[in-house]
Design an enzyme around this catalytic site. Structure first.
Site, mmCIF file in Angstrom:
data_model
loop_
_atom_site.group_PDB
_atom_site.id
_atom_site.type_symbol
_atom_site.label_atom_id
_atom_site.label_comp_id
_atom_site.label_asym_id
_atom_site.label_seq_id
_atom_site.Cartn_x
_atom_site.Cartn_y
_atom_site.Cartn_z
ATOM 1 C CD GLU A 197 -2.208 -1.332 2.638
ATOM 2 O OE1 GLU A 197 -2.828 -0.675 3.393
ATOM 3 O OE2 GLU A 197 -3.817 -2.094 2.333
ATOM 4 C CD GLU B 30 7.175 -11.671 -5.134
ATOM 5 O OE1 GLU B 30 8.036 -13.109 -4.376
ATOM 6 O OE2 GLU B 30 7.597 -11.687 -6.705
HETATM 7 C C1 FAD Z 1 8.378 -2.239 -9.739
HETATM 8 C C2 FAD Z 1 8.110 -2.972 -8.581
HETATM 9 C C3 FAD Z 1 6.626 -3.549 -8.628
HETATM 10 C C4 FAD Z 1 6.684 -4.200 -7.663
HETATM 11 N N1 FAD Z 1 5.258 -4.522 -8.010
HETATM 12 C C5 FAD Z 1 4.458 -5.124 -6.231
HETATM 13 C C6 FAD Z 1 3.094 -6.105 -6.469
HETATM 14 O O1 FAD Z 1 2.685 -7.389 -7.610
HETATM 15 N N2 FAD Z 1 3.078 -6.865 -5.695
HETATM 16 C C7 FAD Z 1 2.751 -6.294 -4.294
HETATM 17 O O2 FAD Z 1 2.236 -6.612 -3.434
HETATM 18 N N3 FAD Z 1 3.695 -4.989 -3.806
HETATM 19 C C8 FAD Z 1 4.086 -5.282 -5.318
HETATM 20 N N4 FAD Z 1 5.853 -4.199 -4.933
HETATM 21 C C9 FAD Z 1 5.916 -3.588 -3.810
HETATM 22 C C10 FAD Z 1 6.750 -3.549 -3.606
HETATM 23 O O3 FAD Z 1 7.495 -5.192 -3.276
HETATM 24 C C11 FAD Z 1 7.966 -3.187 -2.258
HETATM 25 O O4 FAD Z 1 8.298 -2.055 -2.319
HETATM 26 C C12 FAD Z 1 8.120 -3.727 -0.617
HETATM 27 O O5 FAD Z 1 7.917 -4.423 -0.026
HETATM 28 C C13 FAD Z 1 9.330 -2.575 0.341
HETATM 29 O O6 FAD Z 1 8.116 -1.689 0.763
HETATM 30 P P1 FAD Z 1 8.018 -0.509 0.694
HETATM 31 O O7 FAD Z 1 8.404 0.139 -1.015
HETATM 32 O O8 FAD Z 1 6.638 0.037 0.795
HETATM 33 O O9 FAD Z 1 9.316 -0.025 1.656
HETATM 34 P P2 FAD Z 1 8.981 0.205 2.757
HETATM 35 O O10 FAD Z 1 8.180 -0.983 3.667
HETATM 36 O O11 FAD Z 1 8.195 1.438 2.979
HETATM 37 O O12 FAD Z 1 10.931 0.387 2.976
HETATM 38 C C14 FAD Z 1 11.368 1.813 3.726
HETATM 39 C C15 FAD Z 1 12.856 1.284 3.930
HETATM 40 O O13 FAD Z 1 13.061 0.542 5.334
HETATM 41 C C16 FAD Z 1 13.160 -0.579 5.295
HETATM 42 N N5 FAD Z 1 13.264 -1.064 6.687
HETATM 43 C C17 FAD Z 1 11.398 -1.349 6.749
HETATM 44 N N6 FAD Z 1 11.276 -2.522 7.689
HETATM 45 C C18 FAD Z 1 12.432 -2.596 8.326
HETATM 46 C C19 FAD Z 1 12.558 -3.071 9.142
HETATM 47 N N7 FAD Z 1 11.745 -3.083 10.730
HETATM 48 N N8 FAD Z 1 14.411 -2.847 10.088
HETATM 49 C C20 FAD Z 1 15.228 -2.723 9.437
HETATM 50 N N9 FAD Z 1 14.790 -1.889 7.499
HETATM 51 C C21 FAD Z 1 13.189 -1.728 7.638
HETATM 52 C C22 FAD Z 1 13.115 -1.381 4.210
HETATM 53 O O14 FAD Z 1 13.886 -2.160 4.257
HETATM 54 C C23 FAD Z 1 13.871 -0.192 3.376
HETATM 55 O O15 FAD Z 1 14.688 -0.184 2.840
HETATM 56 C C24 FAD Z 1 6.262 -3.791 -6.063
HETATM 57 C C25 FAD Z 1 6.982 -2.442 -6.600
HETATM 58 C C26 FAD Z 1 8.168 -1.719 -7.141
HETATM 59 C C27 FAD Z 1 9.207 -0.878 -7.829
#
Ligand code: FAD
Length: 384
Positions: free
Chosen positions: A127, A366
């Site tokens: 989200e 992922e």
């Molecule tokens: C091109 C693309 C395709 C995608 N396709 C899909 C899809 O088909 N379906 C779907 O559901 N999602 C999809 N995604 C989403 C993707 O899985 C997420 O971007 C990813 O899981 C990270 O979530 P976020 O971007 O919200 O980052 P955040 O969760 O906001 O994380 C930001 C940073 O904080 C770090 N972080 C967060 N929590 C912790 C913790 N507890 N300890 C240490 N570090 C932490 C993370 O590692 C990252 O570096 C896609 C993303 C992209 C860019």
């Protein structure tokens, strides 16, 4: 114990290698630059049976296994990651939740089309407010007159806005557990359902010939029977789907890292500087040797995770290790390959520039690399 491929797996690998080299490589750069979705290539992949690889024939699949899917992803990503992620998301995120957790009726209705590649499925977990902390899902689904009413927004959803997108399975809060935590369930929403709209189509750094959109749900109503799996089991289900998906993404990263070795070897033999091929210089040789070592170890890591999964053994830690090792290999190899190409590495006409742009997302999608490390630490018994 052996990591040699069986005859069937080797034949499949060779078939996909040939397809990627002769049909994808010559045209994909153009799609990538235009940010266009390669419908004709996806249709060909469908006819080859790639979208049905790990599913039984009774559902329209090829009767293969998850490792076969991984081999196909590796060979595609060796040439291009956009087509590889289209296949990965279509199979492991789009169709697999229905195969693993769907009702007979859901499987009968959707799997044959998804297996043929004529239709694509998507998986909506992330989200705008966050992806790593998937338990913090804000999208809701409430039961009203025998229908789920879905409200919320999903971000970055692969395969969600193409002309052939058939469905998205979304995670949503469907109530509260006794301890106050959200009850999360998975709901299938067919494309074109009123109340679901494709929002922002992202302009991306890489994977430019793949489809990624925001999805908006505003009073979107689907039948109660569209629950996928048990009510309240949505969180556990997507953890299983993501564990498997990590092996597939690891295979994709190995393919990209191997593509960097292929291109670098060729270029190092052709490009001349100071009176001879640059491949004579130890600095270049060491870079290529390191690239080969990374791709070899990452490949063994995903073979190991896949073989444990197929044997029905625990594989969570091995899948996380494979994804971490493979995304590191992809990033490092892409950086070194563009270095070996010098200025041409920065030009879009050579694939290594595309590999460089496509590698980064492997450390994020992922499950980020930080999440993989957290999973590995937990499997080692360190506190959550
Ligand atoms: C091109 C693309 C395709 C995608 N396709 C899909 C899809 O088909 N379906 C779907 O559901 N999602 C999809 N995604 C989403 C993707 O899985 C997420 O971007 C990813 O899981 C990270 O979530 P976020 O971007 O919200 O980052 P955040 O969760 O906001 O994380 C930001 C940073 O904080 C770090 N972080 C967060 N929590 C912790 C913790 N507890 N300890 C240490 N570090 C932490 C993370 O590692 C990252 O570096 C896609 C993303 C992209 C860019």
């Amino acid at each position: 114990m052996t990591h040699r491929l069986s005859e069937e797996h080797e034949e499949l690998r060779r078939t996909v290698e040939e397809f990627a080299r002769t049909e994808v490589a010559p045209v994909i750069g153009d799609y990538y630059e235009r940010g266009a979705f390669p419908y004709d290539l996806v249709a060909k992949m469908g006819r080859m049976g790639l979208f049905g690889l790990p599913f039984p024939e009774e559902h329209g699949g090829m009767g293969g296994d998850y490792f076969a899917l991984c081999l196909a992803l590796e060979e595609l990503a060796r040439v291009d990651s956009s087509v590889a992620i289209t296949l990965e998301a279509g199979v492991s995120l789009g169709a697999m939740p229905l195969y693993r957790f769907g009702t007979d009726e859901q499987r009968r209705t959707w799997l044959p089309r998804l297996c043929s590649g004529e239709a694509l499925g998507a998986f909506g977990l992330t989200e705008p407010g966050g992806g790593s902390d998937a338990g913090a899902t804000r999208t809701t689904a409430r039961l009203e007159d025998g229908e789920w009413v879905v409200d919320g927004t999903k971000a970055f959803i692969t395969n969600s806005g193409t002309d052939i997108t058939a469905l998205v399975t979304v995670t949503a809060v469907t109530g509260r557990l006794a301890d106050g935590r959200p009850e999360i369930s998975a709901i299938l929403v067919p494309a074109g359902t009123p109340g679901m709209s494709v929002g922002q189509h992202y302009s991306k750094v890489g994977w430019n010939a793949s489809d990624t959109n925001e999805l908006v749900f505003d009073g979107c109503r689907v039948p109660e029977a569209n629950l996928v799996g048990e009510r309240g089991r949505g969180y556990a289900q997507f953890l299983r789907i993501l564990d498997e998906g990590r092996i597939a993404i690891a295979a994709l990263g190995v393919g990209l890292a191997q593509g960097c070795v292929d291109e670098s070897l060729r270029y190092a033999g052709e490009r001349e500087a100071f009176g001879g091929a640059i491949g004579r210089y130890q600095a270049i040789q060491f870079m290529i040797a390191d690239m080969e070592a990374r791709v070899h170890t990452a490949r063994l890591a995903y073979y190991d995770a896949a073989s444990r999964m197929l044997a029905g053994e625990p594989f969570k830690k091995q899948a996380a290790i494979a994804k971490l090792a493979s995304s590191n290999a992809a990033m490092d190899n892409a950086r070194d390959a563009t270095q070996i190409f010098g200025g041409y590495g920065f030009m879009n006409e050579y694939p290594v520039g595309r590999f460089y742009r496509d590698a980064k997302i492997l450390e994020v999608g992922e499950g980020t690399s930080e999440i993989q490390r957290m999973l590995i630490a937990r499997e080692l018994g360190l506190p959550a």
